[in-house]
Design an enzyme around this catalytic site. Structure first.
Site, short mmCIF file in Angstrom:
data_model
loop_
_atom_site.label_atom_id
_atom_site.label_comp_id
_atom_site.label_asym_id
_atom_site.label_seq_id
_atom_site.Cartn_x
_atom_site.Cartn_y
_atom_site.Cartn_z
N ARG A 87 -31.08 -10.03 -37.82
CA ARG A 87 -31.49 -8.83 -38.75
C ARG A 87 -31.48 -7.67 -37.84
O ARG A 87 -32.12 -7.51 -36.96
CB ARG A 87 -32.59 -9.10 -39.45
CG ARG A 87 -32.71 -10.44 -40.28
CD ARG A 87 -33.93 -10.62 -40.90
NE ARG A 87 -33.64 -11.77 -42.10
CZ ARG A 87 -34.23 -12.27 -42.89
NH1 ARG A 87 -35.59 -11.38 -43.41
NH2 ARG A 87 -34.23 -13.10 -43.82
N GLU A 128 -33.16 -5.14 -37.94
CA GLU A 128 -33.69 -4.26 -38.20
C GLU A 128 -34.47 -3.34 -37.11
O GLU A 128 -34.55 -3.90 -35.81
CB GLU A 128 -35.21 -5.09 -38.73
CG GLU A 128 -34.80 -5.65 -40.01
CD GLU A 128 -35.87 -7.01 -40.36
OE1 GLU A 128 -36.32 -7.06 -41.41
OE2 GLU A 128 -35.95 -7.90 -39.43
N HIS A 149 -41.73 -9.28 -36.01
CA HIS A 149 -40.33 -9.25 -36.22
C HIS A 149 -39.24 -9.51 -34.97
O HIS A 149 -39.55 -8.87 -33.98
CB HIS A 149 -39.70 -7.92 -36.91
CG HIS A 149 -40.31 -7.76 -38.36
ND1 HIS A 149 -41.41 -6.89 -38.71
CD2 HIS A 149 -39.81 -8.43 -39.61
CE1 HIS A 149 -41.70 -7.11 -39.88
NE2 HIS A 149 -40.54 -7.84 -40.42
N GLU A 184 -47.16 -13.41 -43.78
CA GLU A 184 -46.01 -14.22 -44.53
C GLU A 184 -45.29 -15.20 -43.48
O GLU A 184 -44.86 -14.69 -42.55
CB GLU A 184 -44.92 -13.08 -45.05
CG GLU A 184 -43.85 -13.72 -45.67
CD GLU A 184 -42.81 -12.88 -46.31
OE1 GLU A 184 -43.15 -11.63 -46.57
OE2 GLU A 184 -41.63 -13.37 -46.21
N ARG A 244 -42.44 -17.39 -36.69
CA ARG A 244 -43.56 -16.95 -37.75
C ARG A 244 -44.53 -17.88 -37.69
O ARG A 244 -45.97 -17.82 -37.57
CB ARG A 244 -43.33 -16.53 -38.86
CG ARG A 244 -42.67 -15.07 -39.28
CD ARG A 244 -43.90 -14.03 -39.27
NE ARG A 244 -42.93 -12.89 -39.32
CZ ARG A 244 -42.62 -12.19 -40.34
NH1 ARG A 244 -42.87 -12.62 -41.62
NH2 ARG A 244 -42.01 -11.07 -40.37
#
Ligand code: ATP
Ligand code: MG
Length: 430
Positions: A216, A218, A225, A353, A404
């Site tokens: 990703r 991002e 992240h 999350e 995560r």
């Protein structure tokens, strides 16, 4: 330096198995100490740590002389006899007959002792050396257990392991955070999720799972992240969101159970008190109310970072499933539940999350409608939509971030700690 590897491997004892008699070991020098007529060298391999003790006059002079002059992290071979010793770590030590330096280490650019205070960015610059540390090795020994436990659990559930493409022709979710790759004379992208493929497979193979790398682009620089991460992916036919939430809960519980069984030593070294998590189900509306009572700001149709954190505080050691999620903030492929809600969910564990999932849309007309509602063009998703025209059962699934989950299990302050060689915006080496 000559060293007969074949012979050594026939004789080698891992340090954790060193108990008595004559032994041959090899590993990295943790440190050395000289106290007048007695010198110590602490030697480590992947299995443990042992003290090499040399008393002047009781070992060869050359060995006594060299023992405290070997640089830290050098690789050495030691042959000697095991003696029990109350002061030594593990209650035993080796009195050396022979020591060979196999690879001498230069002056170290970072502190790799157990008490290292070197900051993370610097450690990551020298990650190969950072990995000499027992605490860092412990994280990845635990990660290895996790990967195996996930496979075991899924196979026991009757899942089929599948491999999915990492080069894709267009965005799977309509987002823009994709890395572009040159694919002959076409433009292609690195996969940001295997969502669409695992759905196609649930419609033929019924119950599938994968360990899948995602990329990703991002641009944000957060502690949760990465630009390259791994996911545990699961998809199942004839299931709604509640069926797969239950699978997810049992999956995480199984993984934690295996880590507790196999990695006691590593958890101790890291000072982590891990518990098999409990499970709690809440609707998005219930969470919104709870946050209001606690004075925590929520995004209108999404959980805020603060709300996730609060759920972790209110329900520690618990997987909190937030379901009946607002349709507006779930991807186009999530099955609606009435006008405003969806069959999508998020799983929050220790305040972050760890997974998103839900029941998917298996009806082509509904998919087209939802794509349009999201401002996407159905024609860009033609092959995906068409795959549901030839016998598609209702199905559901989830993706869970491997790093995560590991970060949350071990209470790591930064997700980069959970990756051997993390890729973030500023880091492409090592
Ligand atoms: P977040 O809202 O936390 O950024 P997301 O909702 O964008 O995550 P999903 O698309 O739901 O992420 O991906 C499934 C799971 O993959 C997430 O629940 C999370 O555990 C993990 N994940 C997502 N993005 C990243 C990332 N950039 N780095 C590491 N793990 C990630
Ligand atoms: Mg998500």
């Amino acid at each position: 330096m000559e060293f007969d590897l074949k012979k050594f491997n026939e004789k080698r004892k891992l340090i954790k198995n060193v108990k008595s008699g004559k032994v041959e070991v090899a590993g990295w020098v943790y440190n050395t100490r000289a106290l007048g007529k007695i010198k110590f060298l602490l030697l480590k391999d992947i299995s443990g740590l042992i003290q090499i003790t040399a008393v002047k006059g009781k070992v060869k002079d050359e060995i006594f002389e060299m023992l405290d002059k070997i640089s830290s992290e050098s690789v050495v071979y030691v042959k000697g006899s095991v003696k029990s010793s109350k002061q030594a770590p593990g209650g035993r030590e080796i009195v050396p007959d022979e020591i060979k330096i196999i690879s001498k280490a230069d002056a170290l650019p970072i502190d790799v002792s157990d008490f290292s205070k070197t900051e993370l960015p610097k450690r990551l610059d020298f990650r190969f050396l950072d990995l000499h540390r027992r605490k860092i090795q412990a994280i990845f020994k635990i990660k290895s257990t996790m990967m195996q436990a996930f496979r075991e659990f899924m196979v026991n559930e009757g899942g089929i392991e599948v491999q999915l493409p990492s080069i894709i022709s267009s965005s799977s979710e309509g987002g823009t955070e994709l890395f572009e790759v040159k694919y002959f004379n076409k433009k292609a992208f690195l996969s940001q999720s295997c969502q669409l493929y695992k759905q196609m497979l649930a419609c033929s193979m019924e119950k599938v799972f994968a360990i899948f790398s995602v990329w990703r682009a991002e641009k944000h620089n957060t502690t949760r992240h990465l630009n390259e991460s791994r996911q545990f992916d699961f998809e199942m036919a004839f299931a709604d969101e509640f069926v797969v939430m239950d699978v997810l809960a049992r999956c995480v519980q199984y993984i934690v159970k295996k880590v507790l069984e196999k990695n006691k030593q590593e958890l101790n070294l890291l000072g982590v008190k891990l518990k098999i998590p409990k499970v709690k189900y809440m609707t998005f509306e219930q969470v919104a109310k709870l946050m209001k009572q606690n004075g925590v700001k929520m995004d209108k149709d999404d959980l805020s970072i603060e709300a996730e954190k609060k759920l972790g505080e209110l329900f520690p050691d618990t997987i909190v499933f937030v379901h009946d999620w607002p349709l507006s903030s779930k991807p186009f492929y999530i099955m609606p539940k009435g006008e405003k809600l969806s069959r999508g969910f998020d799983a929050i564990y220790q305040g972050v999350e760890i997974s998103s999932g839900g029941q998917r849309i298996h009806i082509p007309e509904l998919l087209e409608k939802r794509l349009k509602a999201k401002g996407l063009k159905p024609k860009d998703f033609k092959s995906y939509i068409d795959s549901f025209r030839y016998g598609a059962p209702p199905h559901a699934g989830w993706g869970m971030g491997v790093e995560r989950l590991l970060m949350q299990m071990l209470n790591l302050p930064n997700i980069r700690e959970a990756v051997l060689f993390p890729r973030d915006r500023d880091r492409l080496v090592p």
